[in-house]
Design a protein around this motif. Structure first.
Motif, PDB file in Angstrom:
ATOM      1  N   PHE A  45     -23.008   1.370 -79.539  1.00 20.70           N
ATOM      2  CA  PHE A  45     -22.211   2.267 -80.373  1.00 20.70           C
ATOM      3  C   PHE A  45     -22.985   2.636 -81.630  1.00 20.70           C
ATOM      4  N   ASN A  46     -22.821   3.878 -82.087  1.00 19.52           N
ATOM      5  CA  ASN A  46     -23.388   4.218 -83.387  1.00 19.52           C
ATOM      6  C   ASN A  46     -22.457   3.718 -84.487  1.00 19.52           C
ATOM      7  N   THR A  47     -22.821   3.946 -85.733  1.00 23.81           N
ATOM      8  CA  THR A  47     -22.051   3.374 -86.840  1.00 23.81           C
ATOM      9  C   THR A  47     -20.677   4.014 -87.003  1.00 23.81           C
ATOM     10  N   ARG A  48     -20.436   5.121 -86.324  1.00 29.96           N
ATOM     11  CA  ARG A  48     -19.113   5.750 -86.358  1.00 29.96           C
ATOM     12  C   ARG A  48     -18.210   5.253 -85.236  1.00 29.96           C
ATOM     13  N   GLY A  49     -18.744   4.374 -84.390  1.00 29.51           N
ATOM     14  CA  GLY A  49     -17.949   3.835 -83.296  1.00 29.51           C
ATOM     15  C   GLY A  49     -17.978   4.671 -82.039  1.00 29.51           C
ATOM     16  N   VAL A  50     -18.961   5.552 -81.914  1.00 30.47           N
ATOM     17  CA  VAL A  50     -19.081   6.413 -80.739  1.00 30.47           C
ATOM     18  C   VAL A  50     -20.073   5.790 -79.754  1.00 30.47           C
ATOM     19  N   VAL A  51     -19.711   5.779 -78.474  1.00 27.33           N
ATOM     20  CA  VAL A  51     -20.606   5.253 -77.440  1.00 27.33           C
ATOM     21  C   VAL A  51     -21.833   6.156 -77.341  1.00 27.33           C
ATOM     22  N   ILE A  52     -23.031   5.574 -77.521  1.00 23.15           N
ATOM     23  CA  ILE A  52     -24.260   6.359 -77.403  1.00 23.15           C
ATOM     24  C   ILE A  52     -25.094   5.926 -76.199  1.00 23.15           C
ATOM     25  N   ASP A  53     -24.693   4.840 -75.542  1.00 20.96           N
ATOM     26  CA  ASP A  53     -25.368   4.420 -74.317  1.00 20.96           C
ATOM     27  C   ASP A  53     -24.442   3.484 -73.551  1.00 20.96           C
ATOM     28  N   ARG A  54     -24.484   3.596 -72.230  1.00 21.48           N
ATOM     29  CA  ARG A  54     -23.685   2.704 -71.380  1.00 21.48           C
ATOM     30  C   ARG A  54     -24.460   2.379 -70.123  1.00 21.48           C
ATOM     31  N   LEU A  55     -24.442   1.103 -69.756  1.00 26.03           N
ATOM     32  CA  LEU A  55     -25.046   0.664 -68.507  1.00 26.03           C
ATOM     33  C   LEU A  55     -24.038  -0.215 -67.784  1.00 26.03           C
ATOM     34  N   CYS A  56     -23.849   0.036 -66.500  1.00 27.21           N
ATOM     35  CA  CYS A  56     -22.938  -0.783 -65.710  1.00 27.21           C
ATOM     36  C   CYS A  56     -23.201  -0.543 -64.229  1.00 27.21           C
ATOM     37  N   HIS A  57     -22.687  -1.433 -63.410  1.00 23.11           N
ATOM     38  CA  HIS A  57     -22.723  -1.272 -61.959  1.00 23.11           C
ATOM     39  C   HIS A  57     -21.457  -0.511 -61.591  1.00 23.11           C
ATOM     40  N   GLU A  58     -21.570   0.808 -61.475  1.00 22.19           N
ATOM     41  CA  GLU A  58     -20.380   1.652 -61.372  1.00 22.19           C
ATOM     42  C   GLU A  58     -19.502   1.302 -60.181  1.00 22.19           C
ATOM     43  N   ALA A  59     -20.109   0.873 -59.085  1.00 22.23           N
ATOM     44  CA  ALA A  59     -19.319   0.558 -57.890  1.00 22.23           C
ATOM     45  C   ALA A  59     -18.381  -0.619 -58.127  1.00 22.23           C
ATOM     46  N   ALA A  60     -18.744  -1.505 -59.067  1.00 16.41           N
ATOM     47  CA  ALA A  60     -17.924  -2.694 -59.328  1.00 16.41           C
ATOM     48  C   ALA A  60     -17.091  -2.567 -60.595  1.00 16.41           C
ATOM     49  N   THR A  61     -17.223  -1.454 -61.309  1.00 18.14           N
ATOM     50  CA  THR A  61     -16.547  -1.294 -62.598  1.00 18.14           C
ATOM     51  C   THR A  61     -15.236  -0.542 -62.425  1.00 18.14           C
ATOM     52  N   PRO A  62     -14.124  -1.068 -62.948  1.00 21.07           N
ATOM     53  CA  PRO A  62     -12.828  -0.387 -62.828  1.00 21.07           C
ATOM     54  C   PRO A  62     -12.876   1.027 -63.399  1.00 21.07           C
ATOM     55  N   ALA A  63     -12.140   1.927 -62.774  1.00 22.76           N
ATOM     56  CA  ALA A  63     -12.151   3.328 -63.194  1.00 22.76           C
ATOM     57  C   ALA A  63     -11.725   3.491 -64.646  1.00 22.76           C
ATOM     58  N   THR A  64     -10.751   2.695 -65.081  1.00 21.11           N
ATOM     59  CA  THR A  64     -10.285   2.794 -66.471  1.00 21.11           C
ATOM     60  C   THR A  64     -11.402   2.456 -67.446  1.00 21.11           C
ATOM     61  N   LEU A  65     -12.198   1.443 -67.116  1.00 19.02           N
ATOM     62  CA  LEU A  65     -13.314   1.071 -67.984  1.00 19.02           C
ATOM     63  C   LEU A  65     -14.407   2.131 -67.941  1.00 19.02           C
ATOM     64  N   LEU A  66     -14.650   2.717 -66.782  1.00 19.96           N
ATOM     65  CA  LEU A  66     -15.641   3.789 -66.697  1.00 19.96           C
ATOM     66  C   LEU A  66     -15.246   4.956 -67.603  1.00 19.96           C
ATOM     67  N   THR A  67     -13.963   5.273 -67.628  1.00 25.25           N
ATOM     68  CA  THR A  67     -13.483   6.360 -68.485  1.00 25.25           C
ATOM     69  C   THR A  67     -13.619   6.006 -69.957  1.00 25.25           C
ATOM     70  N   ALA A  68     -13.250   4.775 -70.300  1.00 24.48           N
ATOM     71  CA  ALA A  68     -13.255   4.353 -71.704  1.00 24.48           C
ATOM     72  C   ALA A  68     -14.658   4.144 -72.256  1.00 24.48           C
ATOM     73  N   SER A  69     -15.648   3.985 -71.375  1.00 24.60           N
ATOM     74  CA  SER A  69     -17.001   3.656 -71.836  1.00 24.60           C
ATOM     75  C   SER A  69     -17.981   4.814 -71.701  1.00 24.60           C
ATOM     76  N   ARG A  70     -17.484   6.021 -71.452  1.00 19.46           N
ATOM     77  CA  ARG A  70     -18.378   7.173 -71.333  1.00 19.46           C
ATOM     78  C   ARG A  70     -19.134   7.421 -72.637  1.00 19.46           C
ATOM     79  N   VAL A  71     -20.367   7.880 -72.507  1.00 19.23           N
ATOM     80  CA  VAL A  71     -21.118   8.275 -73.700  1.00 19.23           C
ATOM     81  C   VAL A  71     -20.358   9.401 -74.395  1.00 19.23           C
ATOM     82  N   GLY A  72     -20.092   9.213 -75.672  1.00 20.34           N
ATOM     83  CA  GLY A  72     -19.346  10.198 -76.441  1.00 20.34           C
ATOM     84  C   GLY A  72     -17.920   9.797 -76.743  1.00 20.34           C
TER      85      GLY A  72
END
Length: 379
Positions: A95-122
């Motif tokens: 996250f940058n200092t404003r609390g915005v996601v600037i990078d995300r890494l995960c195993h998408e096949a094993a990650t819940p859809a809700t978390l994928l949505t909440a962790s998008r860059v931006g």
């Protein structure tokens, strides 16, 4: 939020520390309480529905321009973290200092859809947008923090379980926050240590030696010089500290801010001029020094030859004179870094009769770090 409601929420939060063996009781609930109070003062209601929305297109386009270099520099550690939690459904975020996601890494096949949505860059997880979160507390209070279940202010964010740690520059400027988040499950592994260790490694990677600066690696235990548990100082051509990591501040019994601008000779009993005057073949060896608070440490100097010409400068002449430092070879270290740290903690606890506070001071780490490692000590 009434006193009764507050007590009920706190009791619910405290119960979470018994659901997994790696979660330690929280030392400081104050940041959490302050976050809840700010949410209440802002007129938020806990049963409002929160949507994890992206920042504007213009702001999204600026992320790579403004944060691309930081993302690339942190990638070795974030990729290591992502590999460590692969298949668990967890997401690694920066996250940058404003609390915005600037990078995300995960195993998408094993990650819940809700978390994928909440962790998008931006996505903006600033407190004003989604209430209490670990990244928001880490960025605001400058300390690692765990927020799970009822610790979240809003009801529909309570399935999230997140741990975040701040990332600061060598000068102590807040740069970002590193986070691991899971959804609808309490991790069965120590994500707190993973995040804290990775954040420390990222901060240490920002320290560089060069033609205009010297990098000082030091620790009371010789075998920990060169590990993530070492203290680091950047010293400029005038012998002034221009950067310090968290361990250095703890070992020198002060804050990082208070170290900036201090002369090397005010902190240690060695004169840089005498260190650089040694034969070139000895400059990379460990030397023994005493800190201004009387702590004996072993130190290695990186970039010493680059500053050799400046060693006779006015800044160095003001430093405390001392004899040439003796040579001390670094003992052979175990191949596994975690095993090396485990051995150091075990030895310190044994030497100090199990006194965790004293061992933490000697090693330059927090008591929580020792507590998190104690299960490993029993292996």
């Amino acid at each position: 939020m009434t006193v009764t409601e507050l007590d009920a929420r706190l009791n619910a939060v405290r119960s979470h520390y018994r659901v997994s063996p790696w979660i330690q009781a929280r030392d400081d609930e104050a940041p959490l309480l302050r976050s809840w109070q700010r949410c209440v003062d802002a007129g938020m209601r806990e049963h409002e529905r929160i949507n994890f929305e992206l920042v504007s297109r213009a702001a999204l386009a600026e992320i790579d321009e403004h944060h691309g270099a930081l993302v690339r520099q942190t990638r070795p550690e974030t990729e290591r973290l992502a590999q460590a939690v692969r298949g668990t459904g967890a997401a690694v975020m920066l996250f940058n200092t404003r609390g915005v996601v600037i990078d995300r890494l995960c195993h998408e096949a094993a990650t819940p859809a809700t978390l994928l949505t909440a962790s998008r860059v931006g996505v903006n997880v600033n407190e004003r947008c989604v209430g209490t979160t670990a990244p928001a507390i880490a960025l605001r209070d400058g300390l690692p923090y765990l927020v799970g279940r009822d610790a979240h202010f809003f009801a529909n964010t309570r399935p999230f379980f997140c741990v975040a740690a701040p990332i600061d520059s060598p000068q102590g400027e807040r740069l970002a926050a590193l986070d691991i988040t899971t959804y609808d499950s309490v991790p069965g592994f120590d994500i707190y240590s993973l995040v804290v260790d990775a954040a420390a490694a990222i901060e240490n990677s920002l320290f560089t030696a060069g033609t205009d600066r010297l990098l000082v690696h030091f620790h009371p235990r010789a075998e920990l010089v060169g590990t993530p548990m070492e203290g680091l100082l950047q010293v400029n051509g005038e012998g002034l500290v221009i950067g310090a990591n968290r361990v250095a501040a703890r070992l020198l019994c002060t804050s990082r801010a208070a170290l900036i601008g201090r002369e090397f000779g005010e902190l240690f009993d060695r004169r840089l001029q005498s260190l650089f005057a040694r034969p070139a073949r000895l400059r990379a060896d460990l030397v023994e020094m005493s800190t201004h608070v009387g702590l004996q440490v072993m130190a290695r100097f990186e970039g010493a030859s680059a500053l050799n010409d400046a060693a006779s400068g006015e800044g160095y002449q003001r430093q405390v004179a001392a004899s040439d430092a003796p040579r001390c070879d670094l003992p052979e270290a175990p191949a596994n870094m975690r095993e090396l740290e485990r051995q150091a903690i075990e030895q310190a606890l044994a030497a100090l009769g199990g006194n965790v506070s004293a061992a933490a001071r000697q090693l330059g780490i927090s008591r929580n770090t020792i507590y998190r490692r104690r299960n490993g000590l029993a292996d």
